[in-house]
Each structure stands twice: as structure tokens, then as C-alpha cells.
Design a protein around this motif. Structure first.
Motif, mmCIF file in Angstrom:
data_model
loop_
_atom_site.group_PDB
_atom_site.id
_atom_site.type_symbol
_atom_site.label_atom_id
_atom_site.label_comp_id
_atom_site.label_asym_id
_atom_site.label_seq_id
_atom_site.Cartn_x
_atom_site.Cartn_y
_atom_site.Cartn_z
ATOM 1 N N LEU A 59 53.694 103.597 33.787
ATOM 2 C CA LEU A 59 52.563 104.439 33.421
ATOM 3 C C LEU A 59 51.313 103.865 34.076
ATOM 4 O O LEU A 59 51.289 102.684 34.454
ATOM 5 C CB LEU A 59 52.395 104.458 31.889
ATOM 6 C CG LEU A 59 53.625 104.901 31.085
ATOM 7 C CD1 LEU A 59 53.356 104.725 29.583
ATOM 8 C CD2 LEU A 59 53.991 106.349 31.389
ATOM 9 N N THR A 60 50.285 104.699 34.219
ATOM 10 C CA THR A 60 49.034 104.222 34.807
ATOM 11 C C THR A 60 48.027 103.933 33.706
ATOM 12 O O THR A 60 47.709 104.816 32.901
ATOM 13 C CB THR A 60 48.457 105.282 35.767
ATOM 14 O OG1 THR A 60 49.436 105.552 36.777
ATOM 15 C CG2 THR A 60 47.174 104.787 36.426
ATOM 16 N N LEU A 61 47.553 102.683 33.667
ATOM 17 C CA LEU A 61 46.526 102.266 32.706
ATOM 18 C C LEU A 61 45.212 102.198 33.486
ATOM 19 O O LEU A 61 45.161 101.567 34.558
ATOM 20 C CB LEU A 61 46.860 100.889 32.123
ATOM 21 C CG LEU A 61 45.953 100.368 31.012
ATOM 22 C CD1 LEU A 61 46.139 101.188 29.730
ATOM 23 C CD2 LEU A 61 46.225 98.894 30.744
ATOM 24 N N GLY A 65 35.534 104.463 32.636
ATOM 25 C CA GLY A 65 34.112 104.273 32.347
ATOM 26 C C GLY A 65 33.736 104.714 30.948
ATOM 27 O O GLY A 65 32.688 104.325 30.431
ATOM 28 N N HIS A 66 34.618 105.566 30.337
ATOM 29 C CA HIS A 66 34.347 106.041 28.975
ATOM 30 C C HIS A 66 35.339 105.440 27.983
ATOM 31 O O HIS A 66 35.072 105.365 26.798
ATOM 32 C CB HIS A 66 34.483 107.564 28.888
ATOM 33 C CG HIS A 66 33.744 108.288 29.959
ATOM 34 N ND1 HIS A 66 32.379 108.195 30.109
ATOM 35 C CD2 HIS A 66 34.173 109.099 30.948
ATOM 36 C CE1 HIS A 66 32.017 108.935 31.140
ATOM 37 N NE2 HIS A 66 33.068 109.493 31.667
ATOM 38 N N SER A 67 36.510 105.067 28.481
ATOM 39 C CA SER A 67 37.549 104.552 27.596
ATOM 40 C C SER A 67 38.627 103.885 28.439
ATOM 41 O O SER A 67 38.587 103.943 29.667
ATOM 42 C CB SER A 67 38.184 105.720 26.798
ATOM 43 O OG SER A 67 39.172 105.206 25.912
ATOM 44 N N VAL A 68 39.578 103.266 27.764
ATOM 45 C CA VAL A 68 40.790 102.799 28.445
ATOM 46 C C VAL A 68 41.824 103.890 28.194
ATOM 47 O O VAL A 68 41.989 104.337 27.040
ATOM 48 C CB VAL A 68 41.268 101.422 27.914
ATOM 49 C CG1 VAL A 68 41.360 101.365 26.405
ATOM 50 C CG2 VAL A 68 42.594 101.047 28.552
ATOM 51 N N GLN A 69 42.398 104.428 29.263
ATOM 52 C CA GLN A 69 43.359 105.512 29.075
ATOM 53 C C GLN A 69 44.680 105.179 29.724
ATOM 54 O O GLN A 69 44.738 104.461 30.731
ATOM 55 C CB GLN A 69 42.790 106.846 29.570
ATOM 56 C CG GLN A 69 42.782 107.056 31.056
ATOM 57 C CD GLN A 69 42.274 108.457 31.399
ATOM 58 O OE1 GLN A 69 41.190 108.863 31.002
ATOM 59 N NE2 GLN A 69 43.063 109.192 32.143
ATOM 60 N N PHE A 161 47.423 93.943 29.724
ATOM 61 C CA PHE A 161 47.025 94.310 31.093
ATOM 62 C C PHE A 161 45.533 94.660 31.207
ATOM 63 O O PHE A 161 45.044 94.989 32.281
ATOM 64 C CB PHE A 161 47.849 95.509 31.575
ATOM 65 C CG PHE A 161 49.320 95.239 31.638
ATOM 66 C CD1 PHE A 161 50.172 95.736 30.666
ATOM 67 C CD2 PHE A 161 49.847 94.448 32.652
ATOM 68 C CE1 PHE A 161 51.534 95.477 30.723
ATOM 69 C CE2 PHE A 161 51.210 94.187 32.705
ATOM 70 C CZ PHE A 161 52.053 94.699 31.739
ATOM 71 N N ILE A 162 44.819 94.600 30.079
ATOM 72 C CA ILE A 162 43.452 95.147 30.056
ATOM 73 C C ILE A 162 42.496 94.348 30.954
ATOM 74 O O ILE A 162 41.520 94.892 31.475
ATOM 75 C CB ILE A 162 42.948 95.242 28.589
ATOM 76 C CG1 ILE A 162 41.850 96.281 28.449
ATOM 77 C CG2 ILE A 162 42.522 93.877 28.070
ATOM 78 C CD1 ILE A 162 41.606 96.712 27.016
ATOM 79 N N LYS A 173 49.466 99.860 37.312
ATOM 80 C CA LYS A 173 50.745 100.405 36.836
ATOM 81 C C LYS A 173 51.299 99.448 35.789
ATOM 82 O O LYS A 173 51.308 98.228 36.025
ATOM 83 C CB LYS A 173 51.727 100.506 38.015
ATOM 84 C CG LYS A 173 51.369 101.614 39.006
ATOM 85 C CD LYS A 173 51.866 102.949 38.518
ATOM 86 C CE LYS A 173 51.711 104.046 39.558
ATOM 87 N NZ LYS A 173 52.000 105.374 38.961
ATOM 88 N N VAL A 174 51.742 99.984 34.665
ATOM 89 C CA VAL A 174 52.297 99.132 33.609
ATOM 90 C C VAL A 174 53.639 99.698 33.166
ATOM 91 O O VAL A 174 53.880 100.909 33.274
ATOM 92 C CB VAL A 174 51.321 99.038 32.405
ATOM 93 C CG1 VAL A 174 49.962 98.518 32.838
ATOM 94 C CG2 VAL A 174 51.201 100.366 31.680
ATOM 95 N N PRO A 175 54.533 98.818 32.674
ATOM 96 C CA PRO A 175 55.823 99.316 32.179
ATOM 97 C C PRO A 175 55.605 100.184 30.947
ATOM 98 O O PRO A 175 54.764 99.851 30.083
ATOM 99 C CB PRO A 175 56.594 98.046 31.806
ATOM 100 C CG PRO A 175 55.826 96.913 32.378
ATOM 101 C CD PRO A 175 54.414 97.359 32.552
ATOM 102 N N ALA A 176 56.335 101.271 30.843
ATOM 103 C CA ALA A 176 56.245 102.120 29.654
ATOM 104 C C ALA A 176 56.852 101.387 28.458
ATOM 105 O O ALA A 176 57.533 100.368 28.602
ATOM 106 C CB ALA A 176 56.983 103.435 29.911
ATOM 107 N N PHE A 177 56.574 101.899 27.281
ATOM 108 C CA PHE A 177 57.084 101.296 26.044
ATOM 109 C C PHE A 177 57.213 102.406 25.000
ATOM 110 O O PHE A 177 56.949 103.566 25.286
ATOM 111 C CB PHE A 177 56.147 100.162 25.575
ATOM 112 C CG PHE A 177 54.739 100.609 25.286
ATOM 113 C CD1 PHE A 177 53.810 100.742 26.329
ATOM 114 C CD2 PHE A 177 54.322 100.911 23.987
ATOM 115 C CE1 PHE A 177 52.498 101.158 26.078
ATOM 116 C CE2 PHE A 177 53.023 101.323 23.727
ATOM 117 C CZ PHE A 177 52.113 101.447 24.769
#
Ligand SMILES: NS(=O)(=O)c1c(F)c(F)c(S(=O)(=O)CCO)c(N[C@H]2CCc3ccccc32)c1F
Ligand SMILES: [Zn+2]
Length: 263
Positions: A59-61, A65-69, A161-162, A173-177
Motif C-alpha cells: 500500500l502507499t503511505l 500536507g493535511h494528514s497521513v493517508q 514507517f511514518i 510503499k508499505v506492506p499491507a496488514f
């Protein structure tokens, strides 16, 4: 579009100057007041499909600028509503390191530390979220209140990953969960009302479901969320912390606010 912020000259009190819907009806968030609620026995438990994603999926983390999505898999959906709503993304709203009070919805004026939103679009009627976003039956958002308490292992799939997306427009890119693990145990107890996006353009296009029971994150996890991100990009000389990214509660007017449970 034009840049907007939560405070200052482009802050939420000025959004309607460039985004007229922000000054219109059916706005979110709202204060979920007990004496406003109407118990509705026809409200069925929320049923989600395929929320338990494989870690082989990526998934893409991102920091917008407004939030972490976090982008979500289009295999994920809500199946218990009149139409099928397919998942698009999830993101958070939070307070600041010194003030763990940043939820958007409040319960009898109580503001929680943070709030998770899982954004879905009506895939029975619209091909994608961009087409659905301004339609009255376009979106369904699941809202989860977040309070500081026990450590939350699911939350750490994002938090670890933040520090890779500290600045605006950074993505990783992060592993899904298992996204289901971010929701409360009980999906049968929730508030339901017709509302809007809580950011510009504030389209009144959201069927809101806010779960009655909060999830918890540890104080350290909350501090990581509230103290790591910037709303400015890496090149900007003056770094602006991304915190207090919540909209104030809006007038309910003559809207019905339903509850799937009796107080
Ligand atoms: N609190 S909320 O659930 O109302 C909500 C947000 F708070 C928020 F910040 C965003 S955003 O896309 O990150 C930035 C501004 O749209 C969206 N984005 C949604 C709405 C528009 C759109 C288009 C494509 C993908 C996601 C979204 C959102 F629905
Ligand atoms: Zn949101």
C-alpha cells in the motif's frame, strides 16, 4: 486546488471563500449529543469485506500536507449498505503532542485524542472516487474515535514507517496488514448521519458511520503520530508541524442523527 490550512489566514473559518460548500448545509463533523440521537432498530451491523489484506500486498503511505493517508486495496468494501462502497484510503486527524484532543466528531462535547477515517465510494454507481466525491450518495466514511491507553499493534504497521514521510508529498510503499484490526471490536454500535467531507471542498456527499466504541493507542504511539509530521515540504526553509488537523464541529440544523444502539 488552492492551499488551505486548519488555522491562520487560509484556516477553516476562511475555507468558504474558495470552497462554497464549506459554508453550506450538511457539514461534518458534528457533536454527537445524546439528546439529539434517535435509536433506529433497522440499522444493521456494519459488514466489511476483505479488510484482512495479505502482507504480500503493498500500500502507499503518504503525507499530503493535511494528514497521513494510506491507500487501500479496491478488494476492500462495505457490503451492508444499500449500495456496495469500495475502500479508497484511510487517514487520521489528531491534536498536538501537548494536547491529545484532536478528533473531529465529539461525543457530548468530549473530544478524543484522534480519529481514523476509512473513506469508501459507491462503486455500484460510480467508476472511481473522483467521480463519486461530489455526489450525494457518493461516499461512505467509517469514523473511529481514538483514545490514549493500551498499545495498539495494528497502528504500528503505519507508525513504523511514518518517519519516511515527514514532509508534504513524501510517499512510501508499505506492506499491507489486517485493516479490520484498526476498527473497534463491535461494528454493531454506531452513530449514523448525512454529512460532508471535513476538508475542502466539503462536498455534502458522505454517509457517516462513527463507531460508538473508541480504539486505543499508547501515549508513545500518539506522540509519534502527533510529533513526527510536517505540513511543509522538505525544501521549505520554515518547517510547519502537522498537528491539530481537525475541523471544528458544525451545526446539525434539522438533521437526524441516528444510533444503532440504545444508550
Ligand atoms: N475527513 S474526510 O474523510 O472528509 C477527508 C479528509 F479529511 C481528507 F484530508 C481527504 S484528503 O484526500 O486526504 C485531502 C483533501 O481531500 C479526504 N479525501 C477524499 C475526499 C476527496 C478524495 C478524492 C480522492 C481520494 C480521497 C478523497 C477526505 F475524504
Ligand atoms: Zn477525515
Amino acid at each position: 486546488g488552492a492551499k488551505w490550512t486548519y488555522d491562520g489566514p487560509q484556516g477553516q473559518d476562511h475555507w468558504s471563500q474558495h470552497y462554497p460548500y464549506c459554508g453550506g448545509a450538511l457539514q461534518s463533523p458534528i457533536d454527537l449529543k445524546s439528546d439529539l440521537l434517535r435509536f433506529d432498530p433497522t440499522l444493521r451491523p456494519i459488514e466489511v469485506q476483505n479488510y484482512n489484506l495479505s502482507p504480500n500486498e503493498q500500500l502507499t503511505l503518504g503525507n499530503n500536507g493535511h494528514s497521513v493517508q494510506l491507500s487501500l486495496s479496491p478488494t476492500m468494501s462495505i457490503s451492508s449498505l444499500r449500495n456496495r462502497y469500495t475502500a479508497a484510503q484511510l487517514h487520521f486527524h489528531w491534536g498536538s503532542p501537548s494536547r491529545p484532543a484532536g478528533s473531529e466528531h465529539t461525543v457530548n462535547s468530549k473530544q478524543y485524542a484522534a480519529e481514523l477515517h476509512v473513506v469508501h465510494y459507491n462503486s455500484d454507481k460510480y467508476p472511481n472516487i473522483s467521480t463519486a466525491v461530489d455526489k450525494s450518495d457518493g461516499l461512505a466514511v467509517l469514523g473511529v474515535l481514538v483514545e490514549v491507553g493500551m498499545f495498539n499493534p495494528a497502528f504500528d504497521h503505519i507508525l513504523k514507517f511514518i518517519n519516511r514521510i515527514m514532509y508534504r508529498d513524501q510517499k512510501v510503499k508499505v506492506p499491507a496488514f489486517n485493516i479490520r484490526a484498526l476498527l473497534p471490536t463491535r461494528l454493531d454500535e454506531y452513530y449514523r448521519y448525512d454529512g460532508s467531507l471535513t476538508t475542502p471542498p466539503c462536498y455534502p456527499s458522505v454517509l457517516w458511520t462513527v463507531f460508538r466504541n473508541p480504539i486505543t493507542v499508547s501515549r508513545q504511539q500518539f506522540l509519534t503520530l502527533a510529533a513526527t509530521l510536517y505540513s511543509s515540504n522538505a525544501q521549505d526553509s520554515a518547517s510547519m508541524s502537522l498537528s491539530n488537523n481537525y475541523r471544528k464541529t458544525q451545526p446539525v440544523d434539522n438533521r437526524l442523527v441516528l444510533a444503532s444502539f440504545k444508550e
